[in-house]
Enzyme design. Structure first.
Site, mmCIF file in Angstrom:
data_model
loop_
_atom_site.group_PDB
_atom_site.id
_atom_site.type_symbol
_atom_site.label_atom_id
_atom_site.label_comp_id
_atom_site.label_asym_id
_atom_site.label_seq_id
_atom_site.Cartn_x
_atom_site.Cartn_y
_atom_site.Cartn_z
ATOM 1 N N LYS A 13 0.840 -1.207 0.000
ATOM 2 C CA LYS A 13 0.000 0.000 0.000
ATOM 3 C C LYS A 13 0.875 1.256 0.000
ATOM 4 O O LYS A 13 0.685 2.147 -0.815
ATOM 5 C CB LYS A 13 -0.919 0.027 1.237
ATOM 6 C CG LYS A 13 -1.926 -1.118 1.290
ATOM 7 C CD LYS A 13 -2.887 -0.979 2.464
ATOM 8 C CE LYS A 13 -2.223 -1.100 3.825
ATOM 9 N NZ LYS A 13 -1.694 -2.435 4.138
ATOM 10 N N ARG A 88 -9.726 0.745 8.442
ATOM 11 C CA ARG A 88 -9.380 -0.671 8.582
ATOM 12 C C ARG A 88 -10.481 -1.451 9.268
ATOM 13 O O ARG A 88 -10.351 -2.668 9.424
ATOM 14 C CB ARG A 88 -8.091 -0.810 9.379
ATOM 15 C CG ARG A 88 -6.832 -0.977 8.510
ATOM 16 C CD ARG A 88 -5.658 -1.123 9.439
ATOM 17 N NE ARG A 88 -4.482 -1.707 8.881
ATOM 18 C CZ ARG A 88 -3.464 -1.023 8.372
ATOM 19 N NH1 ARG A 88 -3.524 0.271 8.257
ATOM 20 N NH2 ARG A 88 -2.372 -1.657 7.975
ATOM 21 N N ARG A 127 11.637 -6.624 4.628
ATOM 22 C CA ARG A 127 11.654 -5.212 5.041
ATOM 23 C C ARG A 127 12.280 -5.076 6.432
ATOM 24 O O ARG A 127 13.100 -4.200 6.659
ATOM 25 C CB ARG A 127 10.226 -4.649 5.046
ATOM 26 C CG ARG A 127 10.191 -3.188 5.464
ATOM 27 C CD ARG A 127 8.823 -2.562 5.275
ATOM 28 N NE ARG A 127 7.832 -3.145 6.183
ATOM 29 C CZ ARG A 127 6.564 -2.760 6.236
ATOM 30 N NH1 ARG A 127 6.136 -1.826 5.418
ATOM 31 N NH2 ARG A 127 5.739 -3.328 7.082
ATOM 32 N N ARG A 129 10.943 -4.139 9.537
ATOM 33 C CA ARG A 129 10.548 -3.123 10.509
ATOM 34 C C ARG A 129 10.289 -3.829 11.849
ATOM 35 O O ARG A 129 10.157 -5.054 11.869
ATOM 36 C CB ARG A 129 9.249 -2.450 10.000
ATOM 37 C CG ARG A 129 9.031 -1.049 10.499
ATOM 38 C CD ARG A 129 7.904 -0.374 9.727
ATOM 39 N NE ARG A 129 6.613 -1.011 9.941
ATOM 40 C CZ ARG A 129 5.537 -0.784 9.186
ATOM 41 N NH1 ARG A 129 5.597 0.052 8.180
ATOM 42 N NH2 ARG A 129 4.399 -1.407 9.436
ATOM 43 N N ARG A 140 -0.985 -9.869 12.501
ATOM 44 C CA ARG A 140 -1.505 -8.784 11.652
ATOM 45 C C ARG A 140 -2.365 -9.366 10.521
ATOM 46 O O ARG A 140 -3.388 -8.795 10.154
ATOM 47 C CB ARG A 140 -0.335 -7.979 11.076
ATOM 48 C CG ARG A 140 0.338 -7.112 12.133
ATOM 49 C CD ARG A 140 1.718 -6.658 11.708
ATOM 50 N NE ARG A 140 1.697 -5.762 10.568
ATOM 51 C CZ ARG A 140 2.779 -5.437 9.872
ATOM 52 N NH1 ARG A 140 3.960 -5.949 10.192
ATOM 53 N NH2 ARG A 140 2.694 -4.615 8.867
HETATM 54 P P1 B4P Z 1 4.556 -1.541 2.106
HETATM 55 O O1 B4P Z 1 4.197 -0.718 0.922
HETATM 56 O O2 B4P Z 1 5.379 -0.854 3.134
HETATM 57 O O3 B4P Z 1 3.324 -2.177 2.856
HETATM 58 P P2 B4P Z 1 2.024 -1.616 3.530
HETATM 59 O O4 B4P Z 1 0.913 -2.361 2.856
HETATM 60 O O5 B4P Z 1 1.961 -0.114 3.471
HETATM 61 O O6 B4P Z 1 2.281 -2.047 5.037
HETATM 62 P P3 B4P Z 1 1.526 -2.137 6.427
HETATM 63 O O7 B4P Z 1 0.119 -2.595 6.268
HETATM 64 O O8 B4P Z 1 2.432 -2.952 7.269
HETATM 65 O O9 B4P Z 1 1.570 -0.712 7.030
HETATM 66 P P4 B4P Z 1 0.734 0.313 7.856
HETATM 67 O O10 B4P Z 1 1.747 1.345 8.088
HETATM 68 O O11 B4P Z 1 -0.533 0.704 7.157
HETATM 69 O O12 B4P Z 1 5.270 -2.821 1.549
HETATM 70 C C1 B4P Z 1 5.818 -3.827 2.373
HETATM 71 C C2 B4P Z 1 7.135 -4.318 1.806
HETATM 72 O O13 B4P Z 1 6.925 -4.954 0.537
HETATM 73 C C3 B4P Z 1 8.159 -3.208 1.556
HETATM 74 O O14 B4P Z 1 9.416 -3.633 1.978
HETATM 75 C C4 B4P Z 1 8.123 -3.007 0.041
HETATM 76 O O15 B4P Z 1 9.376 -2.571 -0.463
HETATM 77 C C5 B4P Z 1 7.800 -4.405 -0.454
HETATM 78 N N1 B4P Z 1 7.042 -4.383 -1.715
HETATM 79 C C6 B4P Z 1 6.023 -3.538 -2.023
HETATM 80 N N2 B4P Z 1 5.541 -3.815 -3.263
HETATM 81 C C7 B4P Z 1 6.274 -4.890 -3.731
HETATM 82 C C8 B4P Z 1 6.233 -5.653 -4.941
HETATM 83 N N3 B4P Z 1 5.361 -5.402 -5.945
HETATM 84 N N4 B4P Z 1 7.109 -6.700 -5.057
HETATM 85 C C9 B4P Z 1 7.982 -6.983 -4.064
HETATM 86 N N5 B4P Z 1 8.066 -6.278 -2.890
HETATM 87 C C10 B4P Z 1 7.209 -5.250 -2.739
HETATM 88 O O16 B4P Z 1 0.273 -0.372 9.257
HETATM 89 C C11 B4P Z 1 1.167 -0.678 10.327
HETATM 90 C C12 B4P Z 1 0.385 -0.857 11.656
HETATM 91 O O17 B4P Z 1 -0.223 0.406 12.058
HETATM 92 C C13 B4P Z 1 -0.802 -1.823 11.650
HETATM 93 O O18 B4P Z 1 -0.391 -3.161 11.875
HETATM 94 C C14 B4P Z 1 -1.679 -1.267 12.816
HETATM 95 O O19 B4P Z 1 -1.215 -1.694 14.091
HETATM 96 C C15 B4P Z 1 -1.475 0.232 12.743
HETATM 97 N N6 B4P Z 1 -2.540 0.926 11.962
HETATM 98 C C16 B4P Z 1 -2.341 1.659 10.819
HETATM 99 N N7 B4P Z 1 -3.521 2.166 10.372
HETATM 100 C C17 B4P Z 1 -4.489 1.742 11.246
HETATM 101 C C18 B4P Z 1 -5.917 1.929 11.304
HETATM 102 N N8 B4P Z 1 -6.578 2.638 10.372
HETATM 103 N N9 B4P Z 1 -6.611 1.343 12.313
HETATM 104 C C19 B4P Z 1 -5.962 0.634 13.263
HETATM 105 N N10 B4P Z 1 -4.622 0.411 13.258
HETATM 106 C C20 B4P Z 1 -3.875 0.961 12.259
#
Ligand code: B4P
Length: 197
Positions: A13, A88, A127, A129, A140
């Site tokens: 995302k 979410r 990644r 983190r 998750r």
């Molecule tokens: P990202 O792009 O970083 O993934 P994300 O979907 O944004 O991550 P996430 O769901 O963990 O994050 P969020 O901050 O929203 O990609 C992941 C990895 O994959 C990276 O290393 C990237 O380089 C790689 N990648 C991407 N595309 C690729 C491809 N095509 N091929 C290969 N590799 C690829 O959430 C984090 C936490 O915050 C949650 O667990 C929750 O606790 C909290 N949170 C956030 N929003 C919330 C909400 N609305 N309600 C409640 N809790 C919330």
């Protein structure tokens, strides 16, 4: 344009939203980034949220809703916004809809990025983190299936859901996202002529 981006943790995302905000020229509102930034700044709500994030749970709705509500008051979000990782839960979605309805600026599209669990585990492990440890990733993913997936029916019933295959390179995925978004832009009424880029 107002867009919601939904997908399992690590679906890409954040990666795709960076491209999409540049393409649509709208601001990016990532609740994950807001919470992590708030933690760095010792914001009391974000510090409370941190214990949920680091153990792989969703942050409780009231905390997220308060942070997002404050952010949406800013004038830069009046013309359009890309919501990344928010809503979410169905409660978050209902609250967002009410807020946007009061302003007469409804959502135009909800994009679902689809990636299977094995690929997610591979991407997140790479990644590294602090919430990307195997047991936290598993939690998750369970949270996604239980709390976030019901959102897909919510947006499908509203007729704004677009599903996008998240497999392949970031460039391939983004091309599919552009196609889905442009389909929706072309449906918008208005006197301003054909859509932009
Ligand atoms: P990202 O792009 O970083 O993934 P994300 O979907 O944004 O991550 P996430 O769901 O963990 O994050 P969020 O901050 O929203 O990609 C992941 C990895 O994959 C990276 O290393 C990237 O380089 C790689 N990648 C991407 N595309 C690729 C491809 N095509 N091929 C290969 N590799 C690829 O959430 C984090 C936490 O915050 C949650 O667990 C929750 O606790 C909290 N949170 C956030 N929003 C919330 C909400 N609305 N309600 C409640 N809790 C919330």
């Amino acid at each position: 344009m107002r867009v919601v981006f939904i997908g399992p943790p690590g679906a890409g995302k954040g990666t795709q939203c960076e491209r999409l905000v540049a393409y649509l020229n709208i601001p990016h509102l990532s609740t994950g980034d807001m919470l992590r930034q708030g933690r760095e700044e010792n914001n009391p709500l974000a510090l409370l949220a941190d214990q949920y994030m680091s153990s792989g749970q969703l942050v409780p709705d009231p905390i997220v809703l308060q942070l997002v509500g404050e952010r949406l008051e800013r004038p830069e979000y009046a013309e359009g916004v890309l919501f990344d990782g928010f809503p979410r839960t169905v409660r978050q979605a209902e609250t967002l809809d009410r807020t946007l309805a009061e302003r007469n600026t409804p959502l135009e599209v909800a994009l679902e990025l689809q990636v299977d669990d094995d690929e997610i585990s591979r991407r997140l492990s790479a990644r590294g983190r602090d919430d990307d440890r195997a047991e936290v990733i598993a939690r998750r993913l369970r949270g996604y299936w239980n709390q976030t997936r019901p959102l897909l029916d919510y947006y499908r019933n509203r007729g704004i859901l677009e599903r996008v295959d998240g497999a392949g390179t970031p460039e391939q995925v983004f091309a599919r996202i552009q196609t889905a978004v442009n389909k929706r832009r072309n449906r918008q009424p208005g006197p301003s002529g054909p859509p932009g880029p």
